[in-house]
Design an enzyme around this catalytic site. Structure first.
Site, PDB file in Angstrom:
ATOM      1  CG  ASP A   8      -0.375   0.215   2.526  1.00  0.00           C
ATOM      2  OD1 ASP A   8       0.865   0.360   2.597  1.00  0.00           O
ATOM      3  OD2 ASP A   8      -1.119   0.257   3.531  1.00  0.00           O
ATOM      4  CB  CYS A  65       0.695  -2.591   4.753  1.00  0.00           C
ATOM      5  SG  CYS A  65       0.449  -3.565   6.247  1.00  0.00           S
ATOM      6  CB  THR A  67       2.072  -2.673  11.071  1.00  0.00           C
ATOM      7  OG1 THR A  67       0.807  -3.046  10.490  1.00  0.00           O
ATOM      8  CG2 THR A  67       1.950  -1.309  11.730  1.00  0.00           C
ATOM      9  CG  HIS A  98       8.917 -25.558  11.331  1.00  0.00           C
ATOM     10  ND1 HIS A  98       9.022 -25.498  12.704  1.00  0.00           N
ATOM     11  CD2 HIS A  98       9.999 -26.273  10.913  1.00  0.00           C
ATOM     12  CE1 HIS A  98      10.114 -26.141  13.102  1.00  0.00           C
ATOM     13  NE2 HIS A  98      10.732 -26.610  12.028  1.00  0.00           N
ATOM     14  CG  HIS A 138       7.293 -29.507  10.030  1.00  0.00           C
ATOM     15  ND1 HIS A 138       7.062 -28.806  11.185  1.00  0.00           N
ATOM     16  CD2 HIS A 138       8.531 -30.042  10.155  1.00  0.00           C
ATOM     17  CE1 HIS A 138       8.116 -28.887  11.982  1.00  0.00           C
ATOM     18  NE2 HIS A 138       9.020 -29.643  11.381  1.00  0.00           N
TER      19      HIS A 138
HETATM   20  C1  RB5 Z   1      -1.862   2.750   6.252  1.00  0.00           C
HETATM   21  O1  RB5 Z   1      -1.738   4.015   6.813  1.00  0.00           O
HETATM   22  C2  RB5 Z   1      -1.660   1.685   7.322  1.00  0.00           C
HETATM   23  O2  RB5 Z   1      -2.784   1.585   8.129  1.00  0.00           O
HETATM   24  C3  RB5 Z   1      -1.332   0.362   6.681  1.00  0.00           C
HETATM   25  O3  RB5 Z   1      -0.203   0.489   5.902  1.00  0.00           O
HETATM   26  C4  RB5 Z   1      -1.053  -0.822   7.582  1.00  0.00           C
HETATM   27  O4  RB5 Z   1      -0.091  -0.521   8.542  1.00  0.00           O
HETATM   28  C5  RB5 Z   1      -2.200  -1.560   8.121  1.00  0.00           C
HETATM   29  O5  RB5 Z   1      -2.068  -2.618   8.769  1.00  0.00           O
END
Ligand code: RB5
Length: 148
Positions: A8, A65, A67, A98, A138
């Site tokens: 994203d 993304c 996180t 695994h 596994h």
């Molecule tokens: C976008 O701002 C952010 O929410 C997205 O990249 C992500 O971290 C969501 O899990």
């Protein structure tokens, strides 16, 4: 075998660096987007990569993304997708060894580009243990992931 990358708007630079890294290693990489200046909702980007990965058992992909959390949650809603949010080299290697992960997720805002490349290398270097007699447990567990 094809490799797919997607992200994203929080992770375009990291995705582009990872894409180049994979191309340099000789992989056939398809960029599912997005590019600098564009915005995208992570569930839609996750789905694009999942749809491609699911076309061939040998395919795999990378989703980034902010996180790595949202994009991995969405990816794992697809039967047949085993998406792992790797957070160090060990977890990246174990995701392959695994769990036979076919998508690795990263957080651009939580790990930085150099770590993303290091974790990617660890994943690429690992082998799925479930195909040997010794590692059959596994494979049994991985098959359970898709049970209703
Ligand atoms: C976008 O701002 C952010 O929410 C997205 O990249 C992500 O971290 C969501 O899990």
């Amino acid at each position: 075998m094809q490799v797919f990358v997607g992200c994203d708007h929080a992770a375009v630079a990291e995705k582009n660096t990872l894409k180049e890294f994979l191309i340099e290693k000789g992989f056939n990489v398809t960029d599912c987007g997005i590019q600098e200046g564009e915005k995208a909702d992570y569930p839609l980007m996750a789905q694009k990569v999942c749809d491609e990965v699911l076309k061939n058992e040998e395919n795999f992909g990378f989703l980034i993304c902010g996180t790595g959390i949202g994009i991995s949650i969405k990816a794992n809603r697809n039967k047949g997708i085993r998406a792992a949010l790797a957070y160090d080299e060990f977890s990246a290697a174990m995701a392959k060894e695994h769990n036979n992960a076919n998508i690795i997720c990263f957080g651009a805002r939580t790990m930085g580009t150099q770590n993303i490349l290091k974790y990617t290398q660890a994943y690429l270097d690992a082998t799925y243990a479930g195909l040997t007699e010794e590692g059959k447990r596994h494979d049994n567990r991985v098959k359970m992931l898709d049970m209703d």
